[in-house]
Write an enzyme that holds these catalytic residues in place. Structure first.
Site, PDB file in Angstrom:
ATOM      1  N   ASP A 213       0.840  -1.202   0.000  1.00  0.00           N
ATOM      2  CA  ASP A 213       0.000   0.000   0.000  1.00  0.00           C
ATOM      3  C   ASP A 213       0.879   1.257   0.000  1.00  0.00           C
ATOM      4  O   ASP A 213       0.580   2.249  -0.670  1.00  0.00           O
ATOM      5  CB  ASP A 213      -0.872   0.052   1.272  1.00  0.00           C
ATOM      6  CG  ASP A 213      -1.747  -1.179   1.471  1.00  0.00           C
ATOM      7  OD1 ASP A 213      -1.319  -2.275   1.082  1.00  0.00           O
ATOM      8  OD2 ASP A 213      -2.836  -1.046   2.054  1.00  0.00           O
TER       9      ASP A 213
ATOM     10  N   GLU B 148      -6.388 -11.212  -4.355  1.00  0.00           N
ATOM     11  CA  GLU B 148      -6.077 -12.293  -3.407  1.00  0.00           C
ATOM     12  C   GLU B 148      -7.080 -13.450  -3.441  1.00  0.00           C
ATOM     13  O   GLU B 148      -6.906 -14.441  -2.740  1.00  0.00           O
ATOM     14  CB  GLU B 148      -5.981 -11.713  -1.988  1.00  0.00           C
ATOM     15  CG  GLU B 148      -4.780 -10.784  -1.847  1.00  0.00           C
ATOM     16  CD  GLU B 148      -4.758 -10.003  -0.542  1.00  0.00           C
ATOM     17  OE1 GLU B 148      -5.829  -9.825   0.072  1.00  0.00           O
ATOM     18  OE2 GLU B 148      -3.665  -9.560  -0.136  1.00  0.00           O
TER      19      GLU B 148
HETATM   20  O1  IFM Z   1      -2.392  -4.661   0.847  1.00  0.00           O
HETATM   21  C1  IFM Z   1      -3.757  -4.869   0.943  1.00  0.00           C
HETATM   22  C2  IFM Z   1      -4.117  -6.026   0.054  1.00  0.00           C
HETATM   23  O2  IFM Z   1      -3.841  -5.732  -1.275  1.00  0.00           O
HETATM   24  C3  IFM Z   1      -5.579  -6.361   0.205  1.00  0.00           C
HETATM   25  N1  IFM Z   1      -5.906  -6.633   1.566  1.00  0.00           N
HETATM   26  C4  IFM Z   1      -5.596  -5.516   2.459  1.00  0.00           C
HETATM   27  C5  IFM Z   1      -4.134  -5.145   2.368  1.00  0.00           C
HETATM   28  C6  IFM Z   1      -3.836  -3.951   3.275  1.00  0.00           C
HETATM   29  O3  IFM Z   1      -4.491  -2.814   2.825  1.00  0.00           O
END
Ligand code: IFM
Length: 705
Positions: A294, A435
């Site tokens: 992020d 994911e």
């Molecule tokens: O980094 C992100 C990921 O891409 C998706 N789940 C939450 C994480 C933290 O924001």
């Protein structure tokens, strides 16, 4: 919710118990060192009050490692107040101050507080309680040691003391024995009011925390609330001079963007290059207070172009955590640096193998975020490349970034497969940004990012050789990369990036388009539990084309010029209905690409989604039974990018600085500043898309400066 001072203040009227937690996020204060949730002074752990310390982590045996909440120094209780009759709460973005006025049956309370941007160890409050005549109201102020902790308790001891008018609490964490000292000094103002000065130090600050905090409190008390407030305001003023974006013709968007920038800035480390910005900012212990990709892809672009000193700190955080990344690569049998998916203070990976719990069986679900999101190392190299290109700061390469890029290139070379029959490198068994589809082959985003990372690494190392041959030689002596450069160059050239198929669609990964093509609505209709996890082995989305978050579309934003616009449009249109936007990182990618395609209505919709996420609280709160609420600094950065790179169309690169605006029809003007290669620029775009770029000299419309 209402706003006063339309574009600079968040104002909420009425007290709704159901919104206490959301308001804790909305009314956050912070300075990169600590973040104080916007709960009321009388609130405690039940209402999720918190003072999160950036970079101070602790692990209770058997539980997740997470950052520590300091004892709460603003805590002030009311006895005999009665019920709340009226309430209002205001956040002044321009000055980073929160105020509340509450009328209880027997007392009216007002307070104002700030977490100093001028002195990161300090927070100050002014409090006033006017009881009804004859009402037996008792106000007590102190330091609360009943802490909101997700995986606590983190202090093995907490000791209270009071000396020379300063109250103190000293806690020692269980895992590493970190000492946290919180001191508070109270200054009576009149019969019913006082000012409170709270100082926080830890043993990680390189001082003896208790004497330092005590001295800071007394010093603050001597300076007084007004003087400290003026110094604090001046710092916020300087922040806004760098990062503010003015939008004329749309107060809603103006406020949402400023609010996003405010949330991002309050978590930014100006004081240290040993910490970064966690995925939930400083709003709580969610996601273990860890730093994800992020930061590099969604937050760093803002700082690189508006406040390069902060950007440098964020990059140096990765340089300082390189050892952890080397250890992780070695753990999986690879060479080089595989950065932590959820990075804590030493680059250790806080991401567990079982990140989510199955709501049906109560069993943990094996997730492959930690093992397979190899793109994290490429994201970091990409950010270093952009930082170097946009700031011209060569010193960061010598201070560690050149080593990082070399070790990441080395990691990717050791991870890749060379397919002899196809004469190309492939990246197998990876997880991309989406994911819901784990352990796939040739994720387009990952492959393209790795290709870019290899290119950037080679360019940076070549430049190091030319411009700092001694540093280059020293790095080669340390990690011996020179003999591998040609192989990395060759891999960059021959790394397979999935091309558009016969329909013009870039498959997210091998076999993606053969997955069930179900609508998002239908898929959601199959859910048996509102918080069931859609990914993982049995998740409903894994066998379908439904994706959690921008993946190919994010790649298109980053590598827009790789493809004809028609291909980009086709892919945006293909992936848009299939994307759940289950992550707050997603909407901005769709906004950015839509804006560049000239689809300003779509772009606006996704921009507003990203810019309002911390105002509305309209984000995923639970995955399974895992609480993931808090603030969303990546979306905050995404809001800035949507306007600056999207609507304003700012580009940097070999052609210098260019601006190709596509403003929403109702916007009359957009103005902002950036700093590019050491020169500050002011960019001014009107509704006819006429552009003025002002630096030392003026240029007209879209031309390179
Ligand atoms: O980094 C992100 C990921 O891409 C998706 N789940 C939450 C994480 C933290 O924001």
């Amino acid at each position: 919710m209402k706003k006063t001072d339309a574009t600079w203040c968040l104002h909420v009227e009425g007290f709704r118990p159901g919104e206490v937690e959301l308001n804790g996020n909305r009314f956050m204060l912070g300075n990169g060192y600590m973040g104080v949730r916007g709960t009321l002074e009388e609130h405690g752990k039940v209402q999720r009050a918190g003072c999160l310390l950036n970079g101070v982590y602790d692990q209770v045996p058997g539980k997740w490692r997470e950052p520590v909440n300091a004892p709460h120094g603003l805590f002030t209780t009311l006895e005999g107040a009665g019920q709340i009759v009226a309430h209002e709460q205001t956040l002044d973005l321009r000055r980073g101050r929160m105020a509340r006025r509450t009328r209880y049956e027997n007392v009216s309370v007002s307070s104002e507080r700030f977490v100093s941007l001028d002195d990161v160890h300090l927070m100050c409050m002014r409090y006033h309680a006017a009881p009804k005549p004859g009402a037996g109201v008792r106000v007590r102020t102190g330091i609360d040691t009943e802490l909101w902790e997700i995986n606590g308790p983190h202090f093995k001891s907490l000791e209270r003391d009071r000396r020379e008018g300063v109250e103190s609490v000293v806690g020692v964490t269980g895992e590493l024995g970190i000492v946290v000292a919180v001191c508070a000094a109270v200054e009576p103002l009149d019969a019913h009011g006082f000012a409170k000065y709270v100082a926080v130090y830890t043993s990680l600050d390189g001082v003896d925390p208790l004497p330092a905090a005590r001295a800071k409190c007394l010093e603050a008390k001597a300076s007084g609330y007004d003087a400290l407030g003026r110094a604090h305001d001046a710092c916020w003023d300087a922040v806004w001079r760098r990062c503010d974006v003015e939008i004329e013709g749309d107060d809603e968007a103006q406020f949402a963007l400023r609010y996003s920038l405010y949330q991002l800035q309050l978590a930014a480390p100006r004081h240290s290059d040993r910490v970064s910005i966690p995925a939930r900012g400083l709003s709580g212990q969610v996601y273990k207070g860890a730093v994800f990709w992020d930061t590099e892809l969604f937050m760093l672009p803002v700082f690189t172009l508006t406040d390069p000193r902060v950007a440098r700190n964020l990059i140096m955080y990765r340089c300082h955590t390189l050892e952890g990344a080397r250890a992780k690569a070695a753990e999986y049998g690879y060479r080089g640096a595989f950065f932590a998916w959820e990075s804590q203070e030493r680059g250790n990976d806080a991401c567990t193998h079982f990140n989510v719990t199955d709501v049906f069986t109560g069993r943990p679900i094996r997730t492959y975020f930690r093992d397979k999101q190899i793109h994290i190392s490429a994201d970091i190299v990409y950010a270093i490349g952009a930082y170097y290109e946009q700031t011209g700061d060569f010193s960061v390469l010598i201070d560690g970034a050149a080593e990082v890029v070399a070790e990441c290139a080395r990691f990717f070379y050791s991870y890749a497969y060379y397919k002899k029959d196809k004469q190309r490198y492939e990246l197998l068994d990876v997880t991309g940004p989406d994911e819901y589809h784990e352990r796939v082959h040739n994720n387009a985003f990952t492959n393209r990012m790795v290709k870019a990372a290899l290119d950037i690494a080679c360019v940076i190392l070549d430049r190091l050789e030319r411009e700092a041959p001694d540093a280059h030689a020293a790095l080669d002596r340390k990690i011996g990369f020179r003999a591998e450069l040609d192989a990395w160059r060759e891999m960059a050239q021959r790394l397979y990036v999935p091309p558009p198929d016969a329909d013009g669609i870039i498959p997210q990964c091998d076999g993606y388009r053969a997955l069930e093509d179900v609508s998002l609505e239908e898929l959601k209709g199959r859910m048996l539990n509102p918080t069931e996890y859609l990914g993982g082995g049995n998740g409903l989305a894994t066998t379908t084309q439904i994706l959690k978050q921008a993946d190919v579309v994010l790649m298109l934003h980053l590598f827009f010029s790789d493809y004809p616009q028609e291909t980009i449009r086709k892919n945006w249109e293909y992936y848009e209905p299939r994307c759940e936007h289950g992550s707050s990182l997603s909407a901005c990618a769709y906004a950015l690409v839509a804006a560049r395609l000239g689809d300003t209505d779509w772009a606006y919709r996704y921009f507003m989604q990203t810019a309002t996420v911390d105002l509305t609280g309209a984000s995923t709160q639970y995955i399974g039974d895992l609480y993931i609420g808090g603030t969303h600094p990546a979306a905050n950065g995404g809001a800035w990018m949507s306007v600056v790179f999207g609507f304003a169309g700012l580009r940097t690169g070999t052609e210098g600085l260019t601006v190709t605006p596509r403003l929403p029809a109702h916007w009359q003007r957009v103005r902002f500043r950036i700093e590019y290669r050491g020169t500050p620029y002011r960019i001014d775009i009107d509704s006819d898309a006429a552009v003025v770029i002002e630096a030392k000299r003026k240029k007209k419309s879209g031309q390179p400066v």
